[in-house]
Design a protein around this motif. Structure first.
Motif, PDB file in Angstrom:
ATOM      1  N   SER A  11       0.908  -1.074  -0.151  1.00 45.26           N
ATOM      2  CA  SER A  11       0.004  -0.080  -0.026  1.00 45.26           C
ATOM      3  C   SER A  11       0.905   1.233  -0.033  1.00 45.26           C
ATOM      4  CB  SER A  11      -0.884  -0.020   1.268  1.00 45.26           C
ATOM      5  OG  SER A  11      -0.330   0.148   2.400  1.00 45.26           O
ATOM      6  N   CYS A  12       0.457   2.249  -0.584  1.00 44.12           N
ATOM      7  CA  CYS A  12       0.948   3.592  -0.491  1.00 44.12           C
ATOM      8  C   CYS A  12       0.159   4.581   0.055  1.00 44.12           C
ATOM      9  CB  CYS A  12       1.671   3.913  -1.874  1.00 44.12           C
ATOM     10  SG  CYS A  12       2.791   5.128  -2.130  1.00 44.12           S
ATOM     11  N   LEU A  13       0.657   5.617   0.691  1.00 47.33           N
ATOM     12  CA  LEU A  13      -0.325   6.593   1.267  1.00 47.33           C
ATOM     13  C   LEU A  13       0.329   8.081   0.961  1.00 47.33           C
ATOM     14  CD1 LEU A  13      -2.703   7.763   3.008  1.00 47.33           C
ATOM     15  CD2 LEU A  13      -1.073   7.519   4.952  1.00 47.33           C
ATOM     16  N   SER A  14      -0.497   8.973   0.009  1.00 43.26           N
ATOM     17  CA  SER A  14       0.277  10.168  -0.083  1.00 43.26           C
ATOM     18  C   SER A  14      -0.144  10.949   1.261  1.00 43.26           C
ATOM     19  CB  SER A  14      -0.471  10.686  -1.233  1.00 43.26           C
ATOM     20  OG  SER A  14      -1.873  10.710  -1.271  1.00 43.26           O
ATOM     21  N   ASP A  15       0.862  11.902   1.419  1.00 44.88           N
ATOM     22  CA  ASP A  15       0.765  12.467   3.093  1.00 44.88           C
ATOM     23  C   ASP A  15       1.539  13.882   2.650  1.00 44.88           C
ATOM     24  OD1 ASP A  15       0.990  13.711   5.386  1.00 44.88           O
ATOM     25  OD2 ASP A  15       2.597  12.452   5.997  1.00 44.88           O
ATOM     26  N   ARG A  16       0.547  15.143   2.474  1.00 48.25           N
ATOM     27  CA  ARG A  16       1.118  16.437   2.665  1.00 48.25           C
ATOM     28  C   ARG A  16       1.489  16.847   3.848  1.00 48.25           C
ATOM     29  NH1 ARG A  16       1.483  19.785  -1.767  1.00 48.25           N
ATOM     30  NH2 ARG A  16       0.032  18.633  -2.969  1.00 48.25           N
ATOM     31  N   ARG A  17       2.714  16.801   4.305  1.00 46.63           N
ATOM     32  CA  ARG A  17       3.005  17.137   5.775  1.00 46.63           C
ATOM     33  C   ARG A  17       2.837  18.725   5.875  1.00 46.63           C
ATOM     34  NH1 ARG A  17       7.250  12.846   8.542  1.00 46.63           N
ATOM     35  NH2 ARG A  17       6.145  11.183   7.996  1.00 46.63           N
ATOM     36  N   TRP A  18       3.333  19.457   5.176  1.00 44.11           N
ATOM     37  CA  TRP A  18       3.551  21.002   4.979  1.00 44.11           C
ATOM     38  C   TRP A  18       2.593  21.551   3.924  1.00 44.11           C
ATOM     39  CZ3 TRP A  18       7.842  17.841   5.400  1.00 44.11           C
ATOM     40  CH2 TRP A  18       8.360  17.813   6.824  1.00 44.11           C
ATOM     41  N   ALA A  19       1.659  22.256   4.227  1.00 43.38           N
ATOM     42  CA  ALA A  19       1.023  23.204   3.356  1.00 43.38           C
ATOM     43  C   ALA A  19       1.927  23.381   1.901  1.00 43.38           C
ATOM     44  CB  ALA A  19       0.090  24.204   4.047  1.00 43.38           C
ATOM     45  N   LEU A  25       5.388  10.199  -0.857  1.00 46.20           N
ATOM     46  CA  LEU A  25       4.647   9.193  -0.734  1.00 46.20           C
ATOM     47  C   LEU A  25       5.398   7.846   0.225  1.00 46.20           C
ATOM     48  CD1 LEU A  25       4.441   8.276  -4.664  1.00 46.20           C
ATOM     49  CD2 LEU A  25       2.507   8.911  -3.187  1.00 46.20           C
ATOM     50  N   HIS A  26       4.379   7.369   1.059  1.00 48.29           N
ATOM     51  CA  HIS A  26       4.835   6.330   2.166  1.00 48.29           C
ATOM     52  C   HIS A  26       4.654   5.085   1.702  1.00 48.29           C
ATOM     53  CE1 HIS A  26       6.133   9.880   4.681  1.00 48.29           C
ATOM     54  NE2 HIS A  26       5.019  10.348   4.110  1.00 48.29           N
ATOM     55  N   GLY A  27       5.357   3.936   1.578  1.00 52.68           N
ATOM     56  CA  GLY A  27       4.949   2.729   1.243  1.00 52.68           C
ATOM     57  C   GLY A  27       4.887   1.745   2.429  1.00 52.68           C
ATOM     58  N   LEU A  28       4.412   0.822   2.180  1.00 51.70           N
ATOM     59  CA  LEU A  28       4.402  -0.350   3.285  1.00 51.70           C
ATOM     60  C   LEU A  28       4.266  -1.605   2.485  1.00 51.70           C
ATOM     61  CD1 LEU A  28       3.885  -1.583   5.968  1.00 51.70           C
ATOM     62  CD2 LEU A  28       1.557  -1.205   5.810  1.00 51.70           C
ATOM     63  N   VAL A 138       2.804   0.979 -11.969  1.00 52.32           N
ATOM     64  CA  VAL A 138       2.778   1.174 -10.336  1.00 52.32           C
ATOM     65  C   VAL A 138       3.039   2.699 -10.176  1.00 52.32           C
ATOM     66  CG1 VAL A 138       3.538   0.336  -8.345  1.00 52.32           C
ATOM     67  CG2 VAL A 138       3.131  -1.286 -10.142  1.00 52.32           C
ATOM     68  N   ALA A 139       3.990   3.190 -10.706  1.00 50.77           N
ATOM     69  CA  ALA A 139       4.343   4.604 -10.168  1.00 50.77           C
ATOM     70  C   ALA A 139       3.482   5.532 -10.464  1.00 50.77           C
ATOM     71  CB  ALA A 139       5.770   4.906 -10.981  1.00 50.77           C
ATOM     72  N   ALA A 140       2.888   5.354 -11.985  1.00 50.39           N
ATOM     73  CA  ALA A 140       1.722   6.196 -12.299  1.00 50.39           C
ATOM     74  C   ALA A 140       0.684   5.979 -11.389  1.00 50.39           C
ATOM     75  CB  ALA A 140       1.496   6.222 -13.673  1.00 50.39           C
ATOM     76  N   PHE A 141       0.379   4.857 -10.997  1.00 50.98           N
ATOM     77  CA  PHE A 141      -1.052   4.429 -10.163  1.00 50.98           C
ATOM     78  C   PHE A 141      -0.914   5.384  -8.839  1.00 50.98           C
ATOM     79  CE2 PHE A 141      -2.810   1.882  -6.959  1.00 50.98           C
ATOM     80  CZ  PHE A 141      -4.273   1.938  -7.271  1.00 50.98           C
ATOM     81  N   LEU A 142       0.306   5.343  -8.492  1.00 53.64           N
ATOM     82  CA  LEU A 142       0.728   5.818  -7.086  1.00 53.64           C
ATOM     83  C   LEU A 142       0.848   7.480  -7.169  1.00 53.64           C
ATOM     84  CD1 LEU A 142       2.983   3.230  -5.573  1.00 53.64           C
ATOM     85  CD2 LEU A 142       0.571   3.278  -5.274  1.00 53.64           C
ATOM     86  N   GLY A 143       0.999   7.994  -8.325  1.00 53.32           N
ATOM     87  CA  GLY A 143       1.184   9.214  -8.600  1.00 53.32           C
ATOM     88  C   GLY A 143       2.849   9.994  -8.335  1.00 53.32           C
TER      89      GLY A 143
END
Length: 235
Positions: A11-19, A25-28, A138-143
């Motif tokens: 799984s991969c979760l996109s995370d904007r930590r700073w505005a 991208l964080h993967g698991l 895969v890369a495109a799917f994850l952005g």
């Protein structure tokens, strides 16, 4: 990124930590987590999470597990209180012990329902045939951006050679595939929905049909060392 020889999920979760900061991208990678209802249902509520599901030949997957934990050989890891078996035919003789725990249809069905368009379904054969295009998909799917042209895609975690008596007994292989028919059919529907034109041709080709996999001098590889094949590419 690497590929193994068994069905895997990541799984991969996109995370904007700073505005004002970059998108990260964080993967698991944790197949065991996705095989349990509670963790996957929990992950499904994460809005931006994406899941990459790599399917494989179900009979080859079953054989590898049987070889590792139940087939009689020097390195078998028999569960406590158990005993090894001289043939993978034991799967047909004791299906509740060896077959039922490895059926994947219920897990695949729930994954499809939970994640919908956030689930990318691939087959391991696609990694062998065209690794660069597959990993760029895969890369495109994850952005993410495509992989650099200098990237070499290697194969890991592959136990080659004659693992059990499966590939020496064509009729036994066919009988085992018939017992897995429902799982194969559901997996093929997922692959067809993902754009595979002939999913049955892809999904039902076992390792017994790839001579380089089963010859006696084939070299295996682990999770941290790539398989030697002369080029270092996925094969």
């Amino acid at each position: 990124m690497r590929t193994g020889s068994s069905t895997s999920m990541g799984s991969c979760l996109s995370d904007r930590r700073w505005a004002a900061g970059p998108r990260r991208l964080h993967g698991l990678t944790n197949p065991t987590m996705f095989s349990s209802p509670v963790p996957r249902s929990t992950l499904a509520v994460i809005k931006d999470l994406r899941v990459v599901l790599i399917t494989c030949d179900l009979l080859s997957r079953l054989e590898k597990n049987f070889w590792e934990y139940h087939y009689c050989h020097a390195d078998v890891r028999v569960p406590a209180g158990g005993s090894c078996r001289p043939s993978i035919a034991a799967v047909l003789e004791e299906p509740d012990a060896f077959l039922a725990p490895k059926l994947v249809r219920p897990h695949l069905a729930e994954m499809a329902d939970l994640f919908g368009s956030r689930l990318l379904v691939l087959h391991q054969q696609q990694l062998r045939a065209d690794p660069r295009r597959t990993f760029d998909t895969v890369a495109a799917f994850l952005g993410a951006s495509p992989f650099p042209s200098s990237t070499t895609f290697r194969r890991y975690n592959s136990r080659r050679g004659q693992r059990t008596d499966l590939c020496r007994n064509a009729s036994l292989a066919r009988r085992l595939q018939r017992r897995l028919a429902s799982d194969y059919e559901f997996m093929e529907r997922l692959l067809q929905a993902a754009g595979y034109r002939d999913p049955q041709r892809v999904s039902r080709k076992t390792r017994c049909e790839r001579p380089d996999e089963v010859r006696d001098d084939a070299v295996s590889c682990g999770q941290h060392e790539p398989c030697p094949n002369g080029h270092g590419d996925i094969t």
